[in-house]
Design a protein around this motif. Structure first.
Motif, PDB file in Angstrom:
ATOM      1  N   UNK A 199      41.439  37.653 -37.608  1.00  0.00           N
ATOM      2  CA  UNK A 199      42.033  36.477 -37.435  1.00  0.00           C
ATOM      3  C   UNK A 199      43.530  36.365 -36.609  1.00  0.00           C
ATOM      4  N   UNK A 200      44.374  37.581 -36.734  1.00  0.00           N
ATOM      5  CA  UNK A 200      45.525  37.728 -36.186  1.00  0.00           C
ATOM      6  C   UNK A 200      45.281  37.640 -34.742  1.00  0.00           C
ATOM      7  N   UNK A 201      44.253  38.350 -34.481  1.00  0.00           N
ATOM      8  CA  UNK A 201      43.900  38.797 -33.102  1.00  0.00           C
ATOM      9  C   UNK A 201      43.392  37.419 -32.452  1.00  0.00           C
ATOM     10  N   UNK A 202      42.528  36.428 -32.888  1.00  0.00           N
ATOM     11  CA  UNK A 202      42.220  35.499 -32.562  1.00  0.00           C
ATOM     12  C   UNK A 202      43.310  34.468 -32.489  1.00  0.00           C
ATOM     13  N   UNK A 203      44.116  34.249 -33.359  1.00  0.00           N
ATOM     14  CA  UNK A 203      45.340  33.555 -33.181  1.00  0.00           C
ATOM     15  C   UNK A 203      46.350  33.916 -31.908  1.00  0.00           C
ATOM     16  N   UNK A 204      46.133  35.081 -31.685  1.00  0.00           N
ATOM     17  CA  UNK A 204      46.929  35.537 -30.511  1.00  0.00           C
ATOM     18  C   UNK A 204      46.309  35.100 -29.166  1.00  0.00           C
ATOM     19  N   UNK A 205      44.960  35.373 -29.191  1.00  0.00           N
ATOM     20  CA  UNK A 205      43.833  34.426 -28.154  1.00  0.00           C
ATOM     21  C   UNK A 205      44.698  33.204 -27.759  1.00  0.00           C
ATOM     22  N   UNK A 206      44.570  32.392 -28.710  1.00  0.00           N
ATOM     23  CA  UNK A 206      44.931  30.938 -28.684  1.00  0.00           C
ATOM     24  C   UNK A 206      46.491  30.907 -28.046  1.00  0.00           C
ATOM     25  N   UNK A 207      47.342  31.529 -28.712  1.00  0.00           N
ATOM     26  CA  UNK A 207      48.682  31.855 -28.296  1.00  0.00           C
ATOM     27  C   UNK A 207      48.975  32.142 -26.483  1.00  0.00           C
ATOM     28  N   UNK A 208      48.143  33.246 -26.240  1.00  0.00           N
ATOM     29  CA  UNK A 208      48.120  33.582 -24.697  1.00  0.00           C
ATOM     30  C   UNK A 208      47.519  32.575 -24.056  1.00  0.00           C
ATOM     31  N   UNK A 209      46.309  32.022 -24.224  1.00  0.00           N
ATOM     32  CA  UNK A 209      45.780  30.933 -23.571  1.00  0.00           C
ATOM     33  C   UNK A 209      46.638  29.731 -23.438  1.00  0.00           C
ATOM     34  N   UNK A 210      47.625  29.594 -24.341  1.00  0.00           N
ATOM     35  CA  UNK A 210      48.527  28.426 -24.101  1.00  0.00           C
ATOM     36  C   UNK A 210      49.934  28.546 -23.258  1.00  0.00           C
ATOM     37  N   UNK A 211      50.269  29.938 -23.499  1.00  0.00           N
ATOM     38  CA  UNK A 211      51.377  30.388 -22.986  1.00  0.00           C
ATOM     39  C   UNK A 211      51.340  31.317 -21.913  1.00  0.00           C
ATOM     40  N   UNK A 212      50.550  32.290 -21.710  1.00  0.00           N
ATOM     41  CA  UNK A 212      50.498  33.044 -20.426  1.00  0.00           C
ATOM     42  C   UNK A 212      50.360  32.229 -19.427  1.00  0.00           C
ATOM     43  N   UNK A 213      51.212  32.370 -18.655  1.00  0.00           N
ATOM     44  CA  UNK A 213      51.216  31.509 -17.486  1.00  0.00           C
ATOM     45  C   UNK A 213      50.199  31.866 -16.314  1.00  0.00           C
ATOM     46  N   UNK A 214      49.965  30.754 -15.390  1.00  0.00           N
ATOM     47  CA  UNK A 214      49.057  31.339 -14.455  1.00  0.00           C
ATOM     48  C   UNK A 214      49.556  31.721 -13.318  1.00  0.00           C
ATOM     49  N   UNK A 215      50.824  32.046 -13.316  1.00  0.00           N
ATOM     50  CA  UNK A 215      51.673  32.627 -11.973  1.00  0.00           C
ATOM     51  C   UNK A 215      51.287  33.848 -11.625  1.00  0.00           C
ATOM     52  N   UNK A 216      50.274  34.640 -12.316  1.00  0.00           N
ATOM     53  CA  UNK A 216      49.855  35.972 -12.111  1.00  0.00           C
ATOM     54  C   UNK A 216      48.628  35.829 -11.296  1.00  0.00           C
ATOM     55  N   UNK A 217      48.435  35.048 -10.314  1.00  0.00           N
ATOM     56  CA  UNK A 217      47.247  35.436  -9.391  1.00  0.00           C
ATOM     57  C   UNK A 217      47.676  36.175  -8.226  1.00  0.00           C
ATOM     58  N   UNK A 218      46.760  36.323  -7.184  1.00  0.00           N
ATOM     59  CA  UNK A 218      46.786  37.450  -5.963  1.00  0.00           C
ATOM     60  C   UNK A 218      47.985  36.638  -5.315  1.00  0.00           C
ATOM     61  N   UNK A 219      47.823  35.390  -5.131  1.00  0.00           N
ATOM     62  CA  UNK A 219      48.779  34.718  -4.202  1.00  0.00           C
ATOM     63  C   UNK A 219      50.216  34.931  -4.840  1.00  0.00           C
ATOM     64  N   UNK A 220      50.493  34.733  -6.059  1.00  0.00           N
ATOM     65  CA  UNK A 220      51.838  35.290  -6.690  1.00  0.00           C
ATOM     66  C   UNK A 220      52.200  36.501  -6.562  1.00  0.00           C
ATOM     67  N   UNK A 221      51.369  37.449  -6.695  1.00  0.00           N
ATOM     68  CA  UNK A 221      51.325  38.943  -6.352  1.00  0.00           C
ATOM     69  C   UNK A 221      52.151  39.199  -5.191  1.00  0.00           C
ATOM     70  N   UNK A 222      51.326  38.716  -4.056  1.00  0.00           N
ATOM     71  CA  UNK A 222      51.815  38.739  -2.761  1.00  0.00           C
ATOM     72  C   UNK A 222      53.448  38.314  -2.757  1.00  0.00           C
ATOM     73  N   UNK A 223      53.762  37.226  -3.362  1.00  0.00           N
ATOM     74  CA  UNK A 223      55.338  36.888  -2.889  1.00  0.00           C
ATOM     75  C   UNK A 223      56.025  37.804  -3.700  1.00  0.00           C
ATOM     76  N   UNK A 224      55.451  38.605  -4.733  1.00  0.00           N
ATOM     77  CA  UNK A 224      56.225  39.750  -5.075  1.00  0.00           C
ATOM     78  C   UNK A 224      56.142  41.056  -4.250  1.00  0.00           C
ATOM     79  N   UNK A 225      55.538  40.930  -3.232  1.00  0.00           N
ATOM     80  CA  UNK A 225      55.275  42.236  -2.414  1.00  0.00           C
ATOM     81  C   UNK A 225      54.297  43.104  -2.923  1.00  0.00           C
ATOM     82  N   UNK A 226      53.547  42.778  -3.823  1.00  0.00           N
ATOM     83  CA  UNK A 226      52.776  43.744  -4.797  1.00  0.00           C
ATOM     84  C   UNK A 226      51.458  43.006  -4.860  1.00  0.00           C
TER      85      UNK A 226
END
Length: 471
Positions: free
Chosen positions: A429-456
């Protein structure tokens, strides 16, 4: 040769993570201990690894990676001998504490040696990927090796197996490893380390011993009060130090905070549930220790097989999608385990273990990659170390809290089987609740394009994260 030595060292550490679980029923029988004793056997090790992991990496950079690595090998091997000869539970716990200290030096130093030997990013990624893959075999080998050794020789044999590995590492390492260091590495945060160990330790004590001594007993209430005071002092000290072991400013980044919060839950659910796997098969389903070790294999095998692909999936689809799916699968697998009973056939059990293992495998690398992505490139190593530390802290709490749930159910008249069902259900139950939490709050800024902006490159981050997620 360097790659072989570092892989073998990490193999020994990872083997110890899973081999102990298979021997817990035999330890309980031969040492005449209760569930709380088994919890301390596991948490004494994990607690020291969690609290000293960051300091171990700094020590390696400042005083020499070869020196710290070999020191960790010596301490870990000597501690394994102490564990194997332990005449009582107290001696075994003391040996586990020493093992944790050795592992906290050995693990980060092995990766630092490897990174220094391969300065070209592309070569380093390949070396780290091979290091993670080969050493990760220890995860899968642990349950089988633990079951065989315990069934044939008894639980001390699971620690004796480390002695020849440690001797080979020491002899070969002295001759083949070259010393490297980083003179500009920050100083050890002594106040932070001194406060963090007893802070988390007293909290763990209260959670483990509360079921046996009573949750309202003065000792337990005092341990919780001491934990609050020590951890508050830790936060206050870290906020004022120029070079803290845990820079609180990083948690101002939502991506960093969310990823590390989810990583705590991953450690909590994975370690807390796997602590009971062998006990379920032995005490509930009546399996032998050898058979139980084999029966728990689907989880670790699924993790070894799926983990290398988690980074690639995160690089392609983004961290949020992969992490959310992984947490959801892990939560569903644990909930399904909470519905397994004494008469459930293994053909209806193994896939539940496998689903949980696949889910956890999909989360660890991307979560570490997300934490790295949230900070500047210069702080990537620090972010990775913090991610590993939060997972270990979650593991400490998972064993303590889920064990407390089992004891609470038993104190109320429920069977051990019903207690396990409640523990697995709570973890799910705690893990499923965390899945909802990350789905709502883990931003989309971690794509390949944004990684390139970091030089990585995102694949580079994910692959390095996979390696660090197994420290």
């Amino acid at each position: 040769m360097l790659l072989t030595v570092t892989c073998l060292g990490q193999f020994m550490v990872l083997l110890d993570n899973t081999i102990v679980g298979a021997a817990l029923p035999d330890m309980q029988h031969r040492l005449h201990t209760e569930l709380t004793g088994l919890q301390w056997i596991v948490d004494a090790y994990v607690l020291l690894v969690a609290m000293l992991l960051l300091s171990g990496g700094i020590l390696a950079d400042r005083f020499g990676r070869k020196r710290v690595y070999l020191t960790g090998v010596v301490v870990f091997t000597a501690a394994s001998l102490v564990c194997s000869l332990a005449p009582s539970l107290g001696w075994l716990i003391a040996g586990r504490v020493l093992q944790g200290i050795g592992a906290a030096a050995l693990a980060p130093a092995s990766l630092a040696l490897l990174a220094a030997a391969y300065p070209v990013p592309q070569e380093r990624v390949k070396a780290i990927g091979l290091w993670a893959g080969l050493s990760g075999i220890g995860l899968a080998a642990g349950p089988v090796a633990g079951g065989v050794l315990t069934d044939v020789f008894g639980w001390p044999a699971i620690f004796l197996v480390n002695l020849p590995i440690g001797a080979i590492l020491l002899l070969v390492g002295l001759r083949s490893l070259e010393e490297t260091r980083n003179p500009s590495a920050p100083a050890i945060d002594v106040p932070g380390t001194v406060l963090s160990i007893p802070g988390v330790g007293t909290l763990t004590y209260g959670l483990i011993e509360g079921g046996a001594r009573g949750w309202t007993s003065p000792v337990i209430l005092g341990s919780f009060a001491a934990a609050v005071i020590l951890l508050a002092a830790f936060v206050a000290v870290e906020a004022r130090r120029p070079a803290p072991m845990l820079p609180l400013r990083l948690f101002g980044q939502r991506l960093f905070t969310v990823s590390n919060t989810a990583m705590i839950v991953v450690g909590f659910a994975l370690m807390g549930s796997s602590f009971f796997f062998s006990q379920f098969f032995v005490y509930v389903q009546g399996s032998s220790i050898l058979r139980a070790g084999l029966q728990t294999l689907p989880t670790s095998l699924a993790m070894v097989v799926v983990s290398p692909y988690a980074g690639r999936l995160a690089a392609r689809y983004g961290f949020r999608i992969v992490v959310t799916i992984g947490l959801a699968l892990a939560g569903l697998g644990l909930l399904a385990l909470g519905m397994v009973h004494a008469d459930t056939g293994y053909e209806n059990v193994w896939w539940r273990l496998a689903i949980a293992g696949i889910g956890f495998a999909l989360t660890m690398s991307p979560l570490t990659g997300a934490a790295i992505q949230a900070v500047s490139p210069q702080e990537g190593g620090l972010a990775s170390g913090i991610s590993s530390t939060t997972r270990q802290i979650g593991a400490v709490l998972g064993v303590a809290v889920l064990g407390a749930i089992v004891r609470a159910r038993q104190s109320g008249g429920a069977s051990f089987e019903n207690g396990l069902d409640s523990a697995f259900a709570a973890a799910g139950a705690i893990t499923l609740a965390t899945a909802v939490f990350t789905g709502l709050w883990l931003t989309r800024s971690t794509s390949v394009a944004d990684s390139a902006a970091h030089g990585t490159d995102a694949a580079t981050i994910a692959n390095e994260a996979f390696a660090n997620s197994h420290n």
